[in-house]
Design a protein around this motif. Sequence first.
Motif, short mmCIF file in Angstrom:
data_model
loop_
_atom_site.label_atom_id
_atom_site.label_comp_id
_atom_site.label_asym_id
_atom_site.label_seq_id
_atom_site.Cartn_x
_atom_site.Cartn_y
_atom_site.Cartn_z
N PRO A 248 0.79 -1.01 0.07
CA PRO A 248 0.09 0.07 -0.09
C PRO A 248 0.90 1.33 -0.03
CG PRO A 248 -0.58 -1.46 1.81
CD PRO A 248 0.52 -2.16 1.27
N VAL A 249 2.02 1.28 0.53
CA VAL A 249 2.94 2.47 0.74
C VAL A 249 3.45 2.88 -0.58
CG1 VAL A 249 4.89 3.54 1.93
CG2 VAL A 249 3.54 1.99 3.12
N VAL A 250 3.92 1.78 -1.21
CA VAL A 250 4.56 1.89 -2.45
C VAL A 250 3.69 2.07 -3.62
CG1 VAL A 250 6.25 0.95 -4.44
CG2 VAL A 250 6.70 0.53 -1.72
N GLY A 251 2.66 1.33 -3.53
CA GLY A 251 1.65 1.29 -4.82
C GLY A 251 0.76 2.21 -4.98
N PHE A 252 0.20 2.51 -3.47
CA PHE A 252 -1.10 3.21 -3.42
C PHE A 252 -1.32 4.42 -2.82
CE2 PHE A 252 -1.88 -1.23 -4.81
CZ PHE A 252 -2.87 -1.00 -5.66
N ASP A 253 0.26 4.65 -2.20
CA ASP A 253 0.15 5.98 -1.19
C ASP A 253 -0.76 5.84 -0.23
OD1 ASP A 253 1.76 8.11 -1.09
OD2 ASP A 253 0.39 9.36 -2.05
N GLU A 254 -0.84 4.70 0.45
CA GLU A 254 -1.61 4.62 1.68
C GLU A 254 -0.75 4.36 3.02
OE1 GLU A 254 -5.07 4.19 2.14
OE2 GLU A 254 -5.87 4.31 0.30
N PRO A 255 -1.07 4.31 4.02
CA PRO A 255 -0.05 3.92 5.12
C PRO A 255 0.16 2.57 5.16
CG PRO A 255 -1.93 5.21 6.14
CD PRO A 255 -2.14 5.10 4.47
N PHE A 256 1.41 2.40 5.90
CA PHE A 256 1.97 1.04 5.93
C PHE A 256 0.64 0.08 6.57
CE2 PHE A 256 4.53 -2.00 8.49
CZ PHE A 256 5.10 -2.73 7.53
N MET A 257 0.79 -1.35 5.79
CA MET A 257 -0.38 -2.35 6.28
C MET A 257 -1.80 -1.83 6.21
SD MET A 257 1.41 -4.68 9.12
CE MET A 257 0.33 -5.73 8.70
N THR A 258 -2.15 -0.96 5.23
CA THR A 258 -3.50 -0.93 5.05
C THR A 258 -3.91 -2.08 4.03
OG1 THR A 258 -2.86 1.43 4.49
CG2 THR A 258 -5.12 0.73 3.83
N GLY A 259 -5.19 -2.60 4.46
CA GLY A 259 -5.72 -3.79 3.80
C GLY A 259 -6.15 -3.61 2.41
N LEU A 260 -5.68 -4.08 1.49
CA LEU A 260 -6.23 -3.89 0.11
C LEU A 260 -6.85 -5.17 -0.46
CD1 LEU A 260 -3.13 -2.14 -1.60
CD2 LEU A 260 -5.10 -0.92 -0.66
N TRP A 261 -7.84 -5.20 -1.30
CA TRP A 261 -8.59 -6.29 -1.56
C TRP A 261 -8.98 -6.15 -3.03
CZ3 TRP A 261 -9.19 -9.94 1.61
CH2 TRP A 261 -8.75 -9.84 2.99
N PRO B 258 -14.10 -12.17 -5.47
CA PRO B 258 -13.47 -13.20 -4.89
C PRO B 258 -13.24 -14.21 -5.85
CG PRO B 258 -15.57 -12.96 -4.20
CD PRO B 258 -15.15 -11.64 -4.77
N LEU B 259 -11.97 -14.97 -5.85
CA LEU B 259 -11.59 -16.17 -6.65
C LEU B 259 -12.33 -17.37 -6.15
CD1 LEU B 259 -7.71 -15.82 -7.46
CD2 LEU B 259 -9.73 -15.00 -8.72
N PRO B 260 -12.68 -18.38 -6.98
CA PRO B 260 -13.32 -19.51 -6.65
C PRO B 260 -12.28 -20.18 -5.77
CG PRO B 260 -12.76 -19.60 -9.11
CD PRO B 260 -12.49 -18.01 -8.49
N VAL B 261 -12.80 -21.15 -4.81
CA VAL B 261 -11.96 -21.93 -3.95
C VAL B 261 -11.41 -21.14 -2.94
CG1 VAL B 261 -10.37 -23.82 -3.69
CG2 VAL B 261 -11.63 -23.62 -5.79
N ILE B 262 -10.38 -20.22 -3.47
CA ILE B 262 -9.57 -19.33 -2.36
C ILE B 262 -10.39 -18.34 -1.56
CG2 ILE B 262 -7.59 -17.85 -2.06
CD1 ILE B 262 -6.60 -19.29 -4.58
N GLY B 263 -11.36 -17.65 -2.43
CA GLY B 263 -11.92 -16.77 -1.54
C GLY B 263 -11.45 -15.22 -2.02
N SER B 264 -11.73 -14.28 -1.14
CA SER B 264 -11.31 -12.89 -1.76
C SER B 264 -9.92 -12.70 -1.37
CB SER B 264 -12.16 -11.90 -1.03
OG SER B 264 -12.24 -12.20 0.32
N ILE B 265 -9.32 -12.14 -2.34
CA ILE B 265 -7.86 -12.00 -2.42
C ILE B 265 -7.36 -10.48 -1.86
CG2 ILE B 265 -5.66 -12.05 -3.62
CD1 ILE B 265 -6.93 -14.61 -3.93
N GLY B 266 -6.59 -10.36 -0.86
CA GLY B 266 -6.22 -9.24 -0.28
C GLY B 266 -4.85 -9.47 0.31
#
Lengths: 770, 137
Positions: B84-97, B101-109
Amino acid sequence: MLTAILTGFSFSVLLIFLGRFVKGKFSLLPSLLPLGLFIYFAQFIGEISQGKTIVRNYEWIPSFGVNLSFTLDGLSLLFSLMITGIGFLVFAYTSAYLKTHKFLDRFYGYLSAFMAAMLGLVLSDNVISLFVFWELTSISSFFLIGFNNTNEASRKSALTALGITGIGGLLLLAGAIVLGSISGTYSIAEMMQDPSVITGSEYYILAVALIFGAAFTKSAQFPFHFWLPGAMKAPTPVSTYLHSATMVKAGIYLLLRLTPVLGGEAFWNTSLIIVGGITMLYSAVHTIFRTDLKGILAYSTISALGILVFLIGLGTEASLLAAAVFILVHALYKATLFLITGAIDLGTKTRDVTQLRGLRRVMLPVAIAGVLAALSNAGIPSSIGFIGKDLIYEGTLHFENSVVLLTALALITNVFISYAGYVAGIKPFFGKLPEEFKETKYPDFFIWFPPVLLASLGILFGLFPGLIEGALIKPIVSSLNLPTEEIHLKFWHGFTPILALSALTIGSGVAMYFLLKPSKKLENFINSLEVISPKNILEQFNNVFERFSSLWTNTFQNGYLRNYVSTIIVFLVALVSWVLLQNTTYKIDYASFSKLTIYEGIVVGIMFFAIIFTVFTKSRLAAVAAMGVMGYSICLLFVFYSAPDLAMTQFAIDTLTVILFVLVLYRLPKYLSLSDYKNRIRDGILSIAFGGLISILALEVLAQPVNEEISEFYAKNSYIEAHGKNVVNVILVDFRGADTMVEISVLAIAAIGVFGLLKLRLKSTERGQR
Amino acid sequence: MKTIILRTASNYLLPILLLFSIFILLRGHYLPGGGFVGGLIASIAFVLHAFANGLKDTKKLLKFHPGYLMPAGLALSFLSGLLPVVGFDEPFMTGLWLHHPLPVIGSIGTALFFDIGVYLVVQGVTLTIIFTISESA
C-alpha cells in the motif's frame, strides 16, 4: 534531495553483492558517487546565493509531525559541499591508500553509508529525522573507526566513540522531544519563526542542556573530547573525513542551526563560551606533548572545534561570521594535514614526528601541500586562514565585555594551533633526510593530488575571498537570520589592531616552533598525568559498572533453569500480590457462574489426575506425557467455552511441546537423584502460590465491569473494513497486523538463537585453539 | 520408531496434512483457522514424517533447510504491508482487496499474503527448532 541521500545508502548495500568489482582495477569507481553528489549540490550555489532556500518535503509519519523535510540553505549547502567534495577526495585517496586491502569493498560501504547519513543530518529540517541521521553517523563511524578490527586498541576506541556519541544521540532525541513539545512542531524552520515561545518557556534550560549534551559529545568538547584522539586508530582516510569536515562538525552544525532558535540567551552564550574556551585552550596546550603526527592533529582538531563553539557562544554577528568562515578554513587545512600524514605513514611506515625529517626530497608534492596547509593553519597572509583568524579576533574584540580575556584566550590558542600546524605540515619535510627514508617510494597520484588540491584551494580562496563570499559565506549568515550587507571578506584590512594580533600570533607560533621540539620526554610527562584525565575517570567508572554487572549476572544467571523459573515466579507473585493486597476489594459474583456440566467435571477430573501424576512420577517421559494430557484438557475447555481458534492453536502447540520435550529428554539418563523433601516442599508452596494468584486474578478480572466498546468495534468493523468474518484472525492479520509482524520476527530470532546455540558452537578441537 | 505401519501411513498423511494446513490457512478469514495454526499443522506433518522415516529422509524430501522459510515468510509479510505504501500511497499495512473473490480461495487481499507469510515463518521456526534439537540431542 531524498534520492541524493539514498544513493549513498543503496550504494553501500549494493557493495555487498558487487564488492569484488571495486577491488583492484576499478577501485576508483566508487569515487564517482561523491563526485556526482558534489556536482548535484554545486548547481544549487546560484539559487542559494540569491537568498533562496530549497525545500523538499516527504511525508513520513505525519500523524506525529515527523516528516522527511529537507532544507538546502546556506549552512547546509556549505556542509553538503564539504561532505561530498572532501568525500570525493577521500574516496579517491582511499583507492590508492588501501589499494591492496582485502576489505576495500567494506570500507567503501561504510564510507558511503556514513556520507549519506551525514548529508541527511545537514539537510534535515525536522529534528526527529535529524536525530535519526545523527545516530546513523555514530553507527557508521563505529565501523570506520574500528575498521582494523583485528587490533584490540582499534576496537576499543571504536566502542568508546560509539558510546560517547551514542549517549549524545539519546540526549539529542530527548532535546528534540522537549523542543517539539514546547513549540508544537518538529520543524526547525517553524521554530525559527517564533523563537520566543522556546526561549520564554520554563523548559528552555532543559532543552538547551540536552542539545548541548548532544553537540559536545559529537564535537568532542571537554570533558567528552577523549574519544577523538582514540579514533585516530582508524585508517588515515577515515580520520581525514571524520575529523576535518564531517562527524565532529555535526555538533557545530547543530549549534549553528539552532542558534536562531535557542541563541541570544545568557545561559546559551555563557555555557558555550566557557566550554569552548576550556576545550580550545586545554587541547591546544596538549598538542605540544604529542609526538604522533595524528595525535598532534587530533588535539589541534579538538582545539579548533573549541574555537568554533566559543565563537558560536559569543553569538555576535561578527563571531558567527567568523565561525562560518572558520568551518571552511579548518576543513581545508585539516583535511590536507591528515592526508599528508597518511602519505608519510604509507611511505615511511612511521608517524613519529621526532624521526621524520627531510622528506621533501622523496615526496615533493606532499611537502608543498604540507607547507601550504601549515600556512593556512597559521593564518599567514595570502591564505584563507589569515581571513579566518582576522575574523576570530574581530569577534572577540567586538564582544561586549571581557574583551581582553577573550582575545588573550583566542590568541594563546591560535599560537598553539599554528605551532601544531608547523610541526605537522613543515617539520617532516625539512632538514636532512635520514638514511632509512632514502628508499621511500614516490607517492601515487591519488595520494599526493588530493592534499595539493585542498591546500591550493586554501590559498586561492585566501587571495580571492570574493570567490566564496557571495556564494557560500553570505548565505550561511543569512540562514542564521542575520543581515549580510556588511559582510566583505577582504584580504587586506589595513593596519589595525587585528593585524597586530595576527602578526603576534604568527610570530609567537614561529618562535615556539624553533624553541620547542616535540619529544618523547614531554609525551611521557603528560602520560603520567593520565590518571586524572576524564578518559581515565570514565574508564574507572566503566570498571566498577562492569564488576557490578558481572556480580549481578552471576547471581541471577547461574545456569540452572529451575532457579530462573523460581526467580521469575517469586518476583511475579510478590509484585502482583502486593498490589492485590493494597488496593483491591474482593468481590466474587457467584451468581454469574454457570452450572458445572458433567463433561466439564470429567475434564477437570482428568486434569487433576494428570497433575498428581506429573508431580509424583519418577520417569521424565511419563511426566511429559501427563503434561500433554493437561494441555489437551485445557483445549477441551476452550472448545466448551466457544473459543475454537484458541483450542486449535493450543492443540497444535501442545503436540509440538510434547514432541520437543521428548526430543530433549529422550536421551537423558534416568533421574539420578530426586530433589530432597525440603526443596520439594518449597517448590510446592511456590507453585501453589503462583496458581492461586492466577486464579484470584482471573476471578477478579471476571468481576470487573467489561468494556464492550473494543469488542464491539472489532465485531462491527471486521467485515466492513477488513473483509473478514473471523474476528480473531482479522485482528491478527489486519487491525493489529504490525504486532503480528513483530511477533513473527521475534519467533524467527528465537529460532535463529536455538540454531546458533546448538549448531554453531565450537568443536572441542577448535576450542583448544582459543 | 521405525514401524512399517507408521512409515507407510506417514507417506500418505504428509500430503493430506499439508493440504489440510493450507485449508486451515485459507479458511482463517471467515472461520476458525489462520496462518499461525496452519503453520503449526504443517510442521506437525513434517515432524510426523520425520518420526516415522528418520530425519534424513524428511530433510531430503524438503530439499532445503526449513530455516529458509523464515526470511521468505518475513519478506512476504513485510512486502504485503509495504505494497500500500509503494503502490497506492496509503499508510503501511493498509488492507487492499481485489473486488471479485476467486473461486475456491475466496477474496484476495494483502491480509491473505500477510497470513501466508505468518504461515511460512511459523513453519520455518518450528521445524528449525525441532530439527536442530533432534539432530544435536
